[in-house]
Design a protein around this motif. Structure first.
Motif, short mmCIF file in Angstrom:
data_model
loop_
_atom_site.label_atom_id
_atom_site.label_comp_id
_atom_site.label_asym_id
_atom_site.label_seq_id
_atom_site.Cartn_x
_atom_site.Cartn_y
_atom_site.Cartn_z
N LYS A 135 -6.19 0.54 1.45
CA LYS A 135 -6.31 1.94 1.04
C LYS A 135 -4.95 2.54 0.75
O LYS A 135 -4.77 3.27 -0.23
N ILE A 136 -3.98 2.21 1.61
CA ILE A 136 -2.63 2.72 1.41
C ILE A 136 -2.01 2.15 0.14
O ILE A 136 -1.40 2.86 -0.66
N PHE A 137 -2.21 0.85 -0.06
CA PHE A 137 -1.67 0.21 -1.26
C PHE A 137 -2.33 0.77 -2.53
O PHE A 137 -1.67 0.95 -3.56
N ALA A 138 -3.63 1.05 -2.45
CA ALA A 138 -4.35 1.61 -3.60
C ALA A 138 -3.80 2.99 -3.96
O ALA A 138 -3.67 3.33 -5.14
N ALA A 139 -3.47 3.80 -2.94
CA ALA A 139 -2.88 5.11 -3.20
C ALA A 139 -1.54 4.97 -3.92
O ALA A 139 -1.25 5.69 -4.89
N GLY A 140 -0.72 4.02 -3.45
CA GLY A 140 0.57 3.80 -4.10
C GLY A 140 0.42 3.31 -5.52
O GLY A 140 1.13 3.75 -6.43
N THR A 141 -0.54 2.40 -5.75
CA THR A 141 -0.77 1.88 -7.09
C THR A 141 -1.25 2.98 -8.04
O THR A 141 -0.82 3.05 -9.20
N GLY A 142 -2.13 3.84 -7.54
CA GLY A 142 -2.60 4.96 -8.37
C GLY A 142 -1.47 5.89 -8.75
O GLY A 142 -1.39 6.34 -9.91
N ALA A 143 -0.59 6.17 -7.80
CA ALA A 143 0.56 7.03 -8.10
C ALA A 143 1.51 6.36 -9.09
O ALA A 143 2.03 7.00 -10.01
#
Length: 273
Positions: A143-151
């Motif tokens: 979930k944390i990695f997905a947030a970073g990827t989206g940003a």
């Protein structure tokens, strides 16, 4: 807690209470199962029209002659009529909502299987209860990695270069990890968006003091994971389906969350820059 009311008309036309029999108890279980399915879908972020359709199909597949369901983002009202004309009504309050497309898919799959073969009511309640109690199937680090990827990709789409994309990626990861680690204390998502926008903008400004960045692009990219895209989408889909009450409620919720992000970012930029 489900509140159930069962009334029937006596010979003189007056409403009288009737003794609950085995058949009546079966319809009470059907009502419980129907509302449980609706509760799972609303809490998982399903559209109103989809939730009402699933509830109607489930109840009718168990023999209900008529189903009347009225669903809002904060409550479910459902009434089913048995073959012999008895009416059972229930109300359920929805206190928390999120997004879990996997649970929505599982409830949809259950309703489709029910239309093809009979599933005992007790087994259906047990299956849906297990779905309701399931935790997220994605680990915290994903979930944390997905947030970073989206940003990262959002920053690139609005004109950011390598440095801005890297900074947005790093800040989104840090802020998302912080938000997930902090207990919610029963607070509304508005306050977490407010905190997320404030911290993200503050970190961007701090890094910009050391290394030159396109400030606006980096700020927008870093707070992009907090944008309530699903709420906005569902608000539009509910409006298209004619559920204007739910559409307005979800639209207002999305507007307030976006406003929290904008205000928090504006406050930091006004005070620091």
């Amino acid at each position: 807690m489900i509140k159930t009311f069962f009334t029937a008309k006596g010979g003189n036309g007056r409403k009288v209470k009737k003794k609950v029999s085995g058949d009546v108890m079966n319809y009470l279980d059907v009502l419980k199962l129907t509302v449980l399915a609706g509760e799972i879908m609303i809490k998982s972020g399903a559209e109103i029209y989809r939730t009402e359709d699933v509830m109607d199909r489930i109840a009718k597949n168990y023999g209900a002659r008529q189903v009347e369901s009225f669903v809002t983002p904060t409550g479910i009202f459902c009434a089913i009529e048995s073959i012999d004309g008895q009416v059972f009504t229930t109300v359920r309050r929805i206190e928390s909502r999120g997004f879990n497309l996997t649970k929505i898919d599982k409830v949809n799959a259950f309703s489709r299987r029910l239309s093809k073969r009979h599933i005992p009511v007790e087994e259906g309640i047990r299956e849906l209860t297990e779905i309701a109690q399931e935790k997220s199937e994605y680990p915290w680090w994903l979930k944390i990695f997905a947030a970073g990827t989206g940003a990262l990709f959002s920053t690139g789409l609005i004109g950011g270069k390598g440095a801005e994309m890297a900074v947005s990626f790093l800040i989104a990861i840090l802020v998302r990890a912080f938000i997930m680690a902090v207990p919610d204390f029963g607070l509304f998502p508005f306050f977490f968006d407010l905190a997320g926008g404030f911290i993200s903008t503050l970190l961007v400004v701090a890094i910009a003091k050391i290394y030159p960045l396109m400030l606006g692009v980096t700020v927008v990219g870093s707070i992009m994971p907090f944008i309530p895209g699903m709420s906005i989408t569902n608000s539009i889909r509910d409006a298209i389906a004619g559920d204007f009450l739910a559409s307005q409620a979800r639209g207002l919720e999305a507007f307030l969350r976006v406003l929290a992000l904008a205000v928090s970012a504006a406050v930091v930029l006004a005070l620091v820059v």
